[in-house]
Design a protein around this motif. Structure first.
Motif, PDB file in Angstrom:
ATOM      1  N   THR A 149       3.132  -5.320   7.945  1.00 44.13           N
ATOM      2  CA  THR A 149       1.879  -5.051   7.239  1.00 44.13           C
ATOM      3  C   THR A 149       2.072  -3.983   6.176  1.00 44.13           C
ATOM      4  N   GLU A 150       2.991  -3.074   6.421  1.00 38.46           N
ATOM      5  CA  GLU A 150       3.088  -1.949   5.483  1.00 38.46           C
ATOM      6  C   GLU A 150       3.838  -2.345   4.224  1.00 38.46           C
ATOM      7  N   LYS A 151       3.487  -1.634   3.179  1.00 40.23           N
ATOM      8  CA  LYS A 151       4.017  -1.925   1.850  1.00 40.23           C
ATOM      9  C   LYS A 151       5.562  -1.870   1.817  1.00 40.23           C
ATOM     10  N   ASP A 169       7.675  -2.073   4.262  1.00 39.83           N
ATOM     11  CA  ASP A 169       8.267  -3.124   5.075  1.00 39.83           C
ATOM     12  C   ASP A 169       8.276  -4.429   4.295  1.00 39.83           C
ATOM     13  N   LYS A 194      -1.627  -3.346  -2.226  1.00 32.98           N
ATOM     14  CA  LYS A 194      -0.359  -3.572  -1.549  1.00 32.98           C
ATOM     15  C   LYS A 194       0.366  -4.773  -2.163  1.00 32.98           C
TER      16      LYS A 194
END
Lengths: 1224, 232
Positions: free
Chosen positions: A1106-1108, A1110, A1155
């Motif tokens: 989910t994180e940018k 990653d 994102k």
């Protein structure tokens, strides 16, 4: 004193059976005592055969405080029998200190503190005995304290040891411990703590001086003279200590207002008294520069207290003013008399007929109660006036004026010659009745003050002159009227002089003096007894005459009255004018002539002289009558008023007394009316207070606005006795109070009044005053107390019942907690009077809940039921059979029954305390319920439908809405019943509001849960307020019933039923609730975050990104993996789908947008890094993918994928923002 | 702002409208819509910011933002857009405050802390980052200054089929219909969108994006070509 016998079954009571000094008993003791014997055994042998074994020493200390009977007994015995026994053993020295071997001196058992203390006490007594014994050896023993058992508390001024010795020496018994209050006769102390004072309240607490003085004088002095008194009163709830205000204030002012004129007063006043002891010495000449002595009264020294002539002053200030009154002196005769119990029982307030006798002889009583009888007397006088009987006629005078007067007088007397007698008799009454009011109307016509003629008629020394009527030989001699006759009481008589002849007055004798004082002034003074019957007769005649002439009459007292004679005087004037043939100015003063005529008439009728003051208002008339005395009349006209008043003193005016005079003198340095006339109104008000100042300001100008009041409304009825009050105990005081209450009650009943408030006034002997007042049986110096309480008869009405009054008064008196011996005066006053108006005991007001024993109540109710039903059973059954035909006869029957219902003393059902009711035993409750049910039926239907109404009630109570039986019940025609039931069922917390009062609240509070308007309720005969207070189901029920009653149709009864159901449904909706149950606070919502799922390295493992950062890593890995191959379309689609999701604000938020942009940007960077060469070759994608991928092909594919994804993102973004996403 | 408790709905509304006001001032400064000396430096969100000193301008902005916040409280707002336009009313840059109400809060709960919502201090940090990005917007939008005759407008875009609430007072409603080209619907395809920053408070989500209009891009291209031409 006696120890409780039941508690000490063994030998303990022996001390009671035998007196201390019983020689036989002592002898018996001597004989039985064996040296070293347990002393108790001996005494026990005499009185009981119960052998109490000596307690064996306990193996273990008992936890309980075990008091063996012998120890208990010991204590009791020590002071008396055994004490003497021990004493004797000591005395006889049979065996030296043999008693030491007695039980008392044995070791106390461990843990038995009680035993220890008892022994200690016993030992102390033995020690005392030794002490005593030592004294006895030396000198013959004094026995003055014999029988006294004394306990000493606190620090004392000979020390305790000294006192102890003293007590022992004189045969008393000293107690070191106050174990049993009943044992101790006296407590000696110099100071007590407040708590102790309370504790010893009922004991004889004496100062040590008593013992010391008694020992010194060798006689036991009366302990009462040495009573210990706490320095200050500790218990304030005894009521406010008021400066005593006695009746004598008013009496003295009245008496001062009596016959003598100001000049006559001064002359005899000063001369004979010069040699006398008392207050003349204080007569200091006042010589202040500011002091202006009025020229007309030079002999008066204004600064000195005026002598007050009363025999029994109640306050020190009064006492100071009484010449020859030594208020610290006890009356020796009284003391002697009081010492004789027989005399005491017969003559003081203890005597059973004391009150009766007191009132028979009390002059003051005759004067004061007389007013209560006035009505009767006046009507009697009226009748006599009409008949003109017993009254002489004034002979016609020579000149026309007198003729006119005579004629009017005759006319007034009703002797109208030209009227036919027969007719007259019948006319008289009507005329009589009419006279007063009609004149009242006439009187209004001359509002002008100048024209009003008011006369103040006053007998000259009434009692004396009445007495002289049949004692002509006493005429011209100094005569006084008082209780004491002849030489009775002798020189020292304190009998009060009620009236003195003018001859006696010349000696300075005044009414109010004691005979003793009068004798000093004039040794030859003669006395006459009271003749109350004669006074009454004369008074009646006096009033009869006045009544005939007066427009308006105000009785002041027996011998004094105010009359308004305006009409008569006017008639005289007109008569005169007529007879004189309208000639010239009027001769003489018609009013004065008229007054003389009245005087003559009274003189003829009674043989007594009357003085009459004439003026245009009451105040002046009173002042004028003073001037007129003796035996004359005086007319003050408006013109002469000021000159007339100028030389007078303040207290010559009626209503201004000594106090006002003192005040005026202190503040204004003037008591002369002439002087005061110069003061402004403000100055007077300032000096004397607003009311008095105002009145005085007007008075000195001859203005008085008071009207003659013929029928003054009584404000209070009271009964005070301050003479001969000498009680010995509370029992007597209580009896007396009840007697006094009877008297008050009698008075209330004679004027037909009921009272609501009771005040008790108590005089208590001032501590500084002697026990016997200087006046024989008088009250002497006193402290006055008063307490007020509501007077409530059972049921909350006003009352005149003697029992109730007595109860209240006694309770109040008891609450003062006075020593009955100190009481000197008791008065009961009843205020807040109400007309009794024939209201019986069962009048309106709160009913009484009778707490009778159950079976009695049962019997009574049964009786009632029997009374109600049996005699009329036939009619009842008939009514039951056909309720429709309620005949007139039956109605009358029920009416006849209803009073008995009202009269029975059960409270209304609504007034019964529910909790109490519920707590009652079942059978009683059932009975009461039955009774209430019976009563809940209104009288009209009581016999008609009792069973039905019962069911109604039942339902109301048990709250069964919609019970089918209900429909049946409402068939009965009982509209008032319904209303009443609703009222009864109103919630108890709400006071039953009368409809009118709560009208305001009605509007707002009328929120019935049922759908009905207020007006409709009223139409149905239901109280809206009560209705609103009902629970909804009852409301509905009531409403239904009432409507059904009204319409008679069941269907129409419930037209709004579906509507009514709605409010029940409504609460289920949440909207009405939120106020009370706070909903959970709102919860934050975050947009779903798009997740990129990837397969992990191992099968089944899922990687979620989910994180940018990653995501960027994922892209980079993806790129790196496909640098030699074009990307799989599936991957691209998948990736595109994810990014679009991110960009789409509908699902995610712009956070995802951000994102996605960042990820795509990174992707772009990567592509540029690897395939920058092919960036602008976008228009050649149509090249078919080959087997061997060139860098170009791969680059183009990547670019294509990128643009594809970007386009998809742009499409979403355009929807939201327009344009495309910039990746710069 | 109390920092520890989660935001209440009203706090969120107040915070966002406050931020919008601060942002508008700052954009005006950064984009040089008005001369730099009209602005003074102040501190907001622990950051130097610029605020106009011109009372008329301030009144306009605060009035507009007040009206925005009213609508925000109702929850109808979709976007608040500040348009920088030239004198021909041609939009050059659109600063889009996109708003999404995540939850509906009952009237009695407006002041209650929303469970799990962002705290005020965190929101402050976010705003700081917004403004930092904003101050560096030049890096994304290109160095070329906008033409001199600029002005701006504040546009409110509501959710579909919603109209601005009519105020209760006798004041005329603050909003007038916007010219289409200033709105999102009127944005040309060629417009470029720069997403600056977004925040999810849990109550209201806010993002700030800048959209350069096609016209501006055209202008820039012209300028670029001119410059190139001149350069060459």
């Amino acid at each position: 004193m006696a120890p409780p016998r039941t508690l000490a079954p063994s030998g303990s009571a022996s001390s009671d059976y035998f007196g201390d000094d019983d020689p036989e008993f002592l002898q018996a003791l001597y004989e039985t005592v064996l040296p070293g014997d347990v002393m108790l055994d001996s005494s026990k042998q005499d009185t009981s055969d119960v052998e109490v074994p000596e307690m064996p020493p306990c193996a273990q200390p008992s936890l309980k405080r075990l008091r063996s009977p012998d120890l208990d007994d010991l204590e009791d015995l020590v002071p008396s029998a055994s004490y003497h026994k021990i004493l004797s053993s000591v005395d006889e020295n049979k065996e030296s200190a043999g008693y030491l071997e007695s039980d008392v001196y044995g070791a106390a058992h461990f843990g038995d503190f009680g035993e220890y203390m008892a022994r200690k006490r016993a030992k102390l007594q033995i020690q005392n005995a030794e002490l005593e014994d030592a004294d006895m050896v030396s000198d013959s023993k004094s026995k003055i304290f014999q029988g006294l058992q004394i306990y000493i508390n606190g620090y004392t001024e000979p020390s305790v040891q000294d006192l102890r010795q003293l007590i022992m020496k004189h045969g008393g018994i000293y107690h070191a411990y106050l174990v049993k209050k009943s044992l101790v006769t006296h407590i000696i102390t110099c100071s007590l703590t407040p708590n102790k004072i309370r504790e010893f309240k009922h004991m004889k607490v004496v100062r040590p001086e008593w013992l010391v003085e008694s020992a010194k004088s060798g006689v036991l002095l009366p302990w009462k003279d040495f009573i210990y008194k706490a320095n200050e009163r500790l218990e304030h709830p005894q009521g406010k200590r008021a400066p005593q205000k006695s009746l004598y204030d008013t009496f003295s002012s009245q008496r001062a207002a009596n016959p003598q004129t100001s000049t006559a007063e001064t002359a005899p006043d000063s001369s004979p008294r010069v040699g006398l002891v008392q207050l003349d010495t204080t007569e200091t000449p006042v010589a202040g520069p500011s002091h202006v002595t009025p020229p007309s009264t030079p002999t008066k020294s204004q600064s000195t207290p005026r002598p007050l002539h009363i025999t029994d002053p109640g306050t020190p200030s009064q006492a100071e003013r009484v010449p020859d009154y030594a208020f610290h002196k006890s009356n020796p005769i009284a003391e002697r008399a009081m010492a004789d119990p027989a005399w005491r029982a017969a003559h003081t307030s203890v005597a059973p007929d004391f009150i009766e006798g007191f009132y028979r002889n009390s002059r003051l009583h005759h004067l004061s109660t007389w007013k209560a009888e006035l009505k009767g007397l006046v009507t009697e006088a009226l009748e006599r006036a009409e008949n003109g009987t017993n009254l002489g006629r004034v002979p016609g005078g020579e000149d026309g004026e007198d003729e006119a007067v005579g004629k009017i007088v005759e006319e007034n007397m009703g002797g109208r010659a030209w009227k036919d007698e027969g007719v007259d008799v019948s006319m008289k009454d009507a005329q009589l009745v009419m006279r007063s009011p009609s004149r009242k109307g006439k009187e209004r016509a001359f509002d002008d003050d100048e024209e009003r003629i008011i006369m103040h008629c006053d007998f000259d020394s009434f009692f004396v002159s009445a007495g002289l009527v049949d004692r002509p030989h006493l005429r011209g001699k100094p005569v006084v009227v008082c209780h004491s006759q002849g030489n009775q009481g002798g020189q020292a008589s304190t009998s009060e002089i009620a009236s003195a002849s003018y001859e006696a007055r010349e000696y300075g004798i005044k009414s109010g003096m004691s005979l003793q004082q009068a004798r000093k002034l004039c040794p030859t003074v003669l006395t006459m007894p009271y003749e109350f019957q004669r006074y009454k007769t004369f008074s009646l005649q006096f009033y009869t005459i006045l009544m005939a002439h007066a427009d308006e009459l105000q009785a002041v007292s027996v011998d004094e009255a105010l009359i308004e004679v305006t009409t008569s005087v006017r008639r005289i004037k007109s008569e005169m004018a007529r007879s004189q043939g309208y000639t010239s100015a009027p001769l003489g003063d018609p009013a004065k002539n008229f007054a003389e005529a009245i005087r003559a008439q009274v003189k003829r009728a009674t043989g007594c002289e009357v003085s009459i003051g004439i003026a245009h208002n009451i105040m002046l008339a009173r002042a004028a009558s003073r001037k007129a005395k003796p035996a004359g009349s005086y007319h003050v006209t408006p013109d002469t008023a000021r000159e007339f008043l100028a030389p007078l003193d303040i207290d010559d005016l009626h209503g201004f007394g000594y106090a006002t005079r003192q005040k005026a003198f202190e503040k204004l340095r003037a008591t002369n009316l002439g002087e005061l006339a110069k003061k402004s109104r403000a100055v007077l008000c300032d000096a004397l207070g607003k009311g008095t100042g105002e009145t005085l300001y007007k008075a000195v100008r001859g203005i008085d606005e008071r009207k003659i009041e013929s029928d003054k409304q009584r404000k209070s009825v009271s009964c005070d006795i301050n003479y001969g009050i000498r009680f010995e105990n509370n029992q007597q005081a209580e009896t007396f109070i009840y007697q006094l209450a009877q008297e008050v009650s009698r008075r209330l009943k004679t004027i037909d009044m009921l009272g609501r408030s009771l005040t008790i006034k108590i005089l208590v002997r001032d501590p500084s005053a002697p026990v016997e007042a200087p006046k024989f049986m008088g009250h002497g110096l006193c402290e006055a107390f008063a307490k007020q309480a509501q007077l409530v008869a059972p049921g909350g009405h006003a009352t005149s019942g003697d029992k109730v009054i007595g109860e209240h008064a006694w309770r109040l008196l008891k609450s003062f907690n006075f020593d009955p011996k100190e009481l000197r005066g008791i008065g009961i006053q009843i205020q807040k009077l109400e007309k009794a108006s024939g209201e019986g005991e069962g009048g309106p007001g709160q009913a009484v809940l009778p707490f009778r024993p159950a079976d009695v109540a049962k019997a009574i109710t049964e009786d009632e039921n029997k009374n109600d039903s049996t005699p009329k059973s036939s009619q009842v059954t008939k009514a039951k059979l056909s309720e429709a035909e309620v005949t007139l006869q039956e109605a009358s029957v029920t009416k006849a029954l209803s009073p008995s219902l009202v009269h029975s003393d059960l409270p209304r059902f609504s007034q019964v305390d529910k909790s109490v009711f519920d707590a009652l035993p079942d059978d009683i409750r059932a009975e009461l319920e039955a009774e209430y049910k019976r009563r809940s039926v209104p009288p009209e239907v009581i016999n008609a439908i009792p069973p039905v109404t019962v069911t109604v009630k039942e339902e109301k109570k048990t709250n069964f809405p919609g019970h089918p039986a209900k429909k049946v019940t409402f068939k009965e025609p009982a509209p008032p019943n319904l209303a009443r039931i609703t009222r009864q069922l109103a919630p108890r917390s709400k006071s039953p509001l009368p409809g009118k009062q709560s009208a305001l609240f009605c509007k707002t509070r009328f929120v019935t849960r049922s759908n009905v308007t207020e007006s409709e309720l009223r139409r149905l005969g239901l109280d809206p307020v009560v209705f609103a207070g009902l629970p909804p189901d009852l409301q509905r029920e009531q409403l239904a019933g009432a409507r059904f009653k009204k319409t008679g149709k069941l269907g129409v009864t419930f037209p709004s039923q579906p509507k009514r159901l709605r409010p029940i449904v409504r609460p289920s909706k949440p909207r009405t609730r939120p106020r009370y149950i706070p909903p959970p606070p709102p919860k934050a919502q975050y947009p779903e975050v798009p997740v990129l799922k990837q397969q992990g390295k191992t099968k089944g493992e899922k990687l979620l990104f989910t994180e940018k950062d990653d995501l960027q890593n994922v892209i980079e890995q993806w790129m790196n993996g496909f640098l030699d191959h074009p990307p799989n379309q599936r991957d691209v689609d998948y990736f595109a789908k994810f990014l679009v999701q991110c960009v789409d604000g509908g699902r995610g938020s712009d956070f995802g947008f951000e994102k996605a942009v960042a990820v795509v940007k990174w992707w772009l960077v990567l592509i540029k890094r690897h395939f920058s060469a092919w960036e602008y070759y976008q228009y050649e994608p149509e090249l078919k993918p080959r087997k061997r991928y060139t860098n170009e092909a791969i680059g183009r594919a990547w670019w294509k994928a990128f643009r594809e994804v970007k386009a998809k993102m742009d499409a979403v973004a355009r929807k939201r923002f327009g344009g495309y996403i910039s990746l710069r | 702002m109390t920092s520890d408790a989660p935001l209440s709905f009203n706090q969120a509304v107040r915070g966002i409208s406050e931020f919008i006001e601060v942002a508008i001032h700052n954009i005006l400064y950064v984009r040089q819509v008005y001369p730099a000396d009209v602005f003074i430096r102040r501190k907001k969100y622990n950051l130097p910011v610029f605020q106009s000193r011109h009372p008329g301008l301030n009144d306009y902005i605060s009035g507009a933002v007040k009206a925005v916040s009213d609508e925000l409280a109702v929850g109808n707002v979709d976007k608040v857009i500040m348009v920088i336009k030239n004198k021909e009313e041609v939009p050059l840059e659109r600063y889009i405050f996109a708003i999404q109400n995540m939850i509906q809060v009952e009237h009695f709960n407006k002041e209650t802390s929303v469970e799990e919502a962002m705290t005020a201090s965190t929101l402050g940090h976010y705003f700081r980052s917004f403004l930092v990005k904003l101050s560096m917007i030049e890096s994304e939008l290109g160095q070329y200054p906008l033409p001199d005759d600029l002005s701006f407008a504040i546009i409110l875009e509501l959710k579909d089929d919603k109209a601005p609430t009519v105020p209760q007072g006798k004041d005329p409603p603050p909003w007038v219909p916007a010219s289409t080209q200033h709105t999102t619907a009127g944005a040309s395809e060629g417009a470029e969108l720069h997403m600056l920053r977004a925040v999810d408070t849990g109550i209201i989500s806010l993002s700030l994006a800048v959209q350069e209009s096609e016209q501006k891009l055209e202008l820039e291209k012209q300028k670029n070509s001119k410059g190139k031409q001149k350069a060459t």
